[in-house]
Design an enzyme around this catalytic site. Structure first.
Site, PDB file in Angstrom:
ATOM      1  N   SER A 234       0.851  -1.199   0.000  1.00  0.00           N
ATOM      2  CA  SER A 234       0.000   0.000   0.000  1.00  0.00           C
ATOM      3  C   SER A 234       0.882   1.242   0.000  1.00  0.00           C
ATOM      4  O   SER A 234       1.989   1.214   0.566  1.00  0.00           O
ATOM      5  CB  SER A 234      -0.868   0.037   1.256  1.00  0.00           C
ATOM      6  OG  SER A 234      -0.074   0.345   2.386  1.00  0.00           O
ATOM      7  N   ASP A 235       0.413   2.336  -0.620  1.00  0.00           N
ATOM      8  CA  ASP A 235       1.075   3.600  -0.320  1.00  0.00           C
ATOM      9  C   ASP A 235       0.890   3.845   1.181  1.00  0.00           C
ATOM     10  O   ASP A 235       0.025   3.235   1.824  1.00  0.00           O
ATOM     11  CB  ASP A 235       0.529   4.748  -1.169  1.00  0.00           C
ATOM     12  CG  ASP A 235       1.520   5.920  -1.198  1.00  0.00           C
ATOM     13  OD1 ASP A 235       2.399   5.985  -0.305  1.00  0.00           O
ATOM     14  OD2 ASP A 235       1.413   6.774  -2.089  1.00  0.00           O
ATOM     15  N   TRP A 236       1.701   4.742   1.720  1.00  0.00           N
ATOM     16  CA  TRP A 236       1.750   4.874   3.182  1.00  0.00           C
ATOM     17  C   TRP A 236       0.422   5.398   3.738  1.00  0.00           C
ATOM     18  O   TRP A 236      -0.025   6.481   3.374  1.00  0.00           O
ATOM     19  CB  TRP A 236       2.929   5.765   3.563  1.00  0.00           C
ATOM     20  CG  TRP A 236       4.151   4.960   3.934  1.00  0.00           C
ATOM     21  CD1 TRP A 236       4.918   5.128   5.060  1.00  0.00           C
ATOM     22  CD2 TRP A 236       4.750   3.853   3.230  1.00  0.00           C
ATOM     23  NE1 TRP A 236       5.921   4.180   5.090  1.00  0.00           N
ATOM     24  CE2 TRP A 236       5.843   3.390   3.991  1.00  0.00           C
ATOM     25  CE3 TRP A 236       4.443   3.177   2.055  1.00  0.00           C
ATOM     26  CZ2 TRP A 236       6.636   2.313   3.602  1.00  0.00           C
ATOM     27  CZ3 TRP A 236       5.239   2.099   1.655  1.00  0.00           C
ATOM     28  CH2 TRP A 236       6.316   1.691   2.429  1.00  0.00           C
TER      29      TRP A 236
END
Ligand code: BGC
Length: 857
Positions: A234-236
């Site tokens: 996932s992106d952060w």
């Protein structure tokens, strides 16, 4: 291909089988901001990630850690050179190993769909083929040395405004031909070991979901159709659900521990909402990644293999590579008066002018930021390169920043101890003091420094205004806070969001307020109090933002411009460096327009009028309007050049390295011509209504003339294009090939360096498909090659045009096909400067036999 001859999934699957559900689920979210958990029972050590793509920042464990700061990706792209990109990838791998990093969160293959995109500098190009080709080279470089790339942000996350909320609406054909294309190409050519799912979502007509939950694009296309076998990260803080993300194809929720995964995910499996086989598949993908980066014990081996040693500190060779990329990527847009190179002969004095000459903008803002191990300013670089007896003077010519500088430490006094700086008292929820410190800086933004016991941070200082006259003060804070000056509240905030403040970059772009204070003839002391509630940003930690800025009375921009113009007039040569800065180009927001900030246009015009030997250098990653471009004797695009900025510019100005860059995007002449002028979501939707006509394709469709077209760059020699021959390898439309497949056409282009110097040429091939009513681009970039030749030398460039360039995505059959008809291949120096043309006819779904090739004027 750099992928090891693995994985033998049987053995990995056996390992996973022996693990209980809770233990498996624990592995699928970070142990902290950058690390994944270790699991000794699997022989798994912690895998560590860190940001790119301007370098490798590291994990921040050591707050004083610095690193190599490379030119921003759009500067690398401007070199149009896969060999150079691969070498930079190797350098990133070495740097990663030095910092104990296994996965570099780069490269970024989103597209420069709009020139105002905040992360434009992090993207390579507005063109999918150029993007995919260069990104594949970076991935090869990284992974050849055992460090994983993480290709991001999958997919259509091409702007920042409301990035965690919006859905990009685009049809399947646009997705396939434009936005998925670089991902598909990099997977085919370089097999990245990890991929990152974007914050934003996609509505492709069949599914509308955040990219961390997009079953069709992640599971069906990326993992199914393309056979991607690594983890989707996932992106952060982009994970928004337990079940939908787990089922949608996300494998690792970062940073961690992500509360939506972990125990809730195990419960969802027990409740039958998520199939345990999906969890096993995620662990398997993690193990493949770990094995590839050497973090998995192999059977029969006692421990993880030790990676080859790397130099403990950055080396001169590494500095030289960064300098080479910055110099070679520099684009010579114009040199009317043969001002360049500035040979020392006859040049006794140089006036270096401009806000960016004084404060160069070396890298864009946001997660890509790297605290540089060293920086070489333009002044330092020129001073080192110019003979000692050549005079160099430096003049700002007006400030281009809207924000004031941070207050100087020596004007700040802790009212308690009398020490220099700002005093911080850490308070618990009841207002009791539980700690504190004094720091000698006006920049008091602090991450992750506050444990859960600290609820508030009270900053106090006395600011001494020594000079008589009007002083300007400015405060910037985020979250819940109040700021008072001499007991009077001047700014307050009530924003109680947590992690969202990080994601929108509120910490470096906070709400602010400026005030003016009269100091009187004696000077004055002000008491400043900033009462800040600690922001809890989940995996990002607990932080406060506080900026105390101050400008004493000083010259106006007009006075500074007048001084700079006088200096330009008196000097033999004027070098004006204008551009953007950290207030303009950053992750977290998109730009409001394309104008140069401040009074820079005025400054350039006046300097050009004052000195006919003026070189203008643009220090920006993304397009800015240059309304005086036609008047500039010499004009260079110098990008966000990274740590070696000054040396690289001196190399170019003094003729040591050819500025052989070519624009990887179109430079508009007028704001009103820009095909996609903004990316603001409307009702949560960013509508990609222009379809496949992205970047230069839209300029061609609209028949508009930009300031400088895609692919433009002069270099410092001349080229005569002589002939093109095609090897008409047949392409089968019936069995679609990958874009990197061996199929397609090969062009052999003969050309001669007819200029006075050795130089590099980027031979560009644009395909003009038949306009058969299927809304095809007028021309699309189909291939390129970079060659080098001595003066007078005749060379041949081999350019491969992949079969995919001919194909379109057919929504009805959900397949690629090659429409029949006559295709023209234009070979030349930019999208608007063809020199040779060849034709191929496709009659049965396969391009074959060229029937005409002709030089063009
Ligand atoms: C960015 C990513 C980055 C991540 C970790 C996010 O805000 O979009 O590109 O890798 O943060 O810093």
């Amino acid at each position: 291909m750099s992928r090891p001859a693995l994985p033998d999934d049987t053995e990995l699957r056996d390992r996973v089988r022996d693990l209980d559900l809770d233990s498996k689920v624990r592995l699928l979210t970070g142990a902290d901001l950058w690390r994944l958990p270790a699991e000794p029972r699997l022989g798994l050590s912690a895998v560590t990630m860190s940001d790119g793509p301007q370098g490798v920042r590291g994990t921040g464990d050591d707050p004083d850690e610095t690193g190599l700061l490379a030119p921003a990706p759009s500067a690398l792209a401007a070199a149009w050179d896969t060999e150079l990109a691969e070498r930079l990838g190797e350098l990133f791998a070495t740097e990663a190993r030095r910092k104990g990093v296994d996965v570099v969160l780069a490269p970024v293959v989103n597209l420069q769909r709009t020139p105002v995109a905040g992360r434009h500098f992090e993207y390579f190009s507005e063109d999918p083929l150029l993007t995919g080709t260069l990104a594949a080279a970076v991935v090869r470089g990284l992974q050849s040395r055992g460090v994983s790339a993480c290709l991001k942000h999958f997919v259509a996350n091409d702007s920042e405004t409301d990035r965690t909320e919006y859905r990009a609406r685009l049809d399947e054909r646009t997705l396939r031909e434009v936005y998925l294309a670089p991902f598909e190409q990099v997977l085919a050519e370089a097999a990245p070991w990890s991929v990152m799912a974007a914050y934003s979502g996609v509505d492709d007509g069949t599914e509308s979901a955040p990219m961390t939950e997009h079953t069709r694009l992640v599971r069906e296309v990326l993992k199914g159709e393309w056979g991607y076998d690594g983890p989707v990260v996932s992106d952060w803080a982009a994970t928004r659900s337990t079940v939908a993300s787990a089922v949608g194809g996300l494998d690792l929720a970062m940073p961690g521990p992500e509360p939506l995964w972990g125990r809730p995910l195990a419960e969802a499996v027990r409740a039958g909402e998520v199939d345990e086989q999906l969890v096993d598949d995620k662990v398997l993908r993690l193990l493949r990644l770990a094995r590839r980066v050497g973090r998995l014990d192999e059977p029969g081996q006692a421990s993880v293999p030790t990676p080859p040693p790397v130099p403990a500190a950055p080396t001169p060779e590494e500095f030289r590579l960064l300098r080479e990329v910055a110099a070679r990527g520099t684009v010579l847009l114009r040199d009317e008066a043969d001002v360049l190179p500035l040979t020392a002969d006859g040049v006794r004095s140089v006036a270096l002018i401009g806000p960016n000459a004084v404060a160069p903008y070396l890298q864009g803002g946001g997660s890509a930021f790297v605290p540089a191990v060293r920086t070489v300013s333009y002044e330092e670089g020129l001073r080192a390169a110019l003979p000692e007896d050549v005079q160099l003077t430096v003049h700002r010519g007006g400030d281009a920043r809207l924000r004031l500088p941070y207050a100087s430490a020596e004007l700040l006094t802790d009212p308690g101890s009398g020490a220099t700086g700002i005093r911080a008292d850490h308070l618990d929820a009841d207002g009791n003091r539980v700690g504190g410190e004094v720091r000698a800086t006006g920049d008091w933004t602090t991450y992750d420094g506050f444990g859960p016991a600290i609820a508030r941070v009270l900053l106090r200082t006395e600011l001494t205004l020594t000079q008589p006259g009007t002083h300007r003060l400015e405060f910037g804070c985020s979250g819940r806070f109040s700021v008072s000056v001499d007991g009077e509240e001047v700014l307050a905030g009530e924003d109680d969001r947590g992690v969202e403040l990080v994601l929108e970059s509120s910490h470096n772009h906070p709400p602010r307020r400026g005030i003016e204070i009269e100091a009187g003839s004696e000077g004055r002391k002000l008491t400043l109090v900033l009462d800040l509630t600690v922001v809890d940003a989940g995996g990002y930690g607990r932080f406060v933002t506080a900026q105390v800025r101050h400008a004493p009375p000083g010259p106006t921009p007009y006075e500074e411009i007048a001084e700079a113009v006088a200096a330009a007039q008196a000097a033999d040569v004027a070098v004006v460096v204008v551009g953007t800065n950290e207030e303009v180009e950053s992750e977290g927001w998109d730009r409001a327009g394309l104008d140069l900030p401040g009074h820079q246009n005025d400054l350039v015009r006046k300097v050009i009028a004052a000195n006919p030997r003026t070189v203008v250098v643009v220090n920006a990653g993304a397009p800015v309007l240059l309304p005086w471009a036609d008047e500039a004797p010499a004009l260079l695009w110098g990008w966000l050049p990274g740590q070696e900025a000054g040396h690289a510019l001196a190399d170019v100005l003094l003729g040591r390295t050819e500025p052989s860059g070519r624009l990887p995007w179109t430079l508009p002449a007028r704001a009103e011509d820009v095909p996609v002028p903004d990316a603001r979501p409307r009702d949560g939707i960013v509508d990609y209504a222009e379809g496949v006509h992205v970047g230069h394709r839209a300029w061609d469709r609209d028949g508009l003339v930009p300031a400088f077209p895609f692919g433009h760059g002069l270099g410092w020699t001349r080229w005569t294009y002589e002939s093109v021959t095609l090897s008409p390898t047949p392409v089968s439309a019936a069995s679609p090939t990958g874009p990197a497949g061996g199929d397609g056409l090969n062009l052999t282009v003969a050309l001669t360096n007819t200029g006075p110097r050795a130089g590099r040429e980027v031979v560009q091939v644009y395909l003009e498909p038949p306009q058969d009513g299927s809304d095809r681009p007028v021309r699309l970039l189909a291939g390129f090659a970079t060659i080098h030749a001595a003066p007078g030398e005749r060379v041949t460039a081999e350019v491969h045009v992949p079969a995919r360039a001919f194909e379109i995505w057919d929504g009805e059959t959900s397949a690629w096909h090659t429409p029949p008809g006559r295709y023209r291949l234009h070979v030349g120096r930019s999208s608007r400067d063809p020199h040779l043309t060849a034709e191929v006819t496709v009659d049965d779904g396969r391009p074959h036999q060229h029937d005409r090739k002709e030089p063009q004027s």
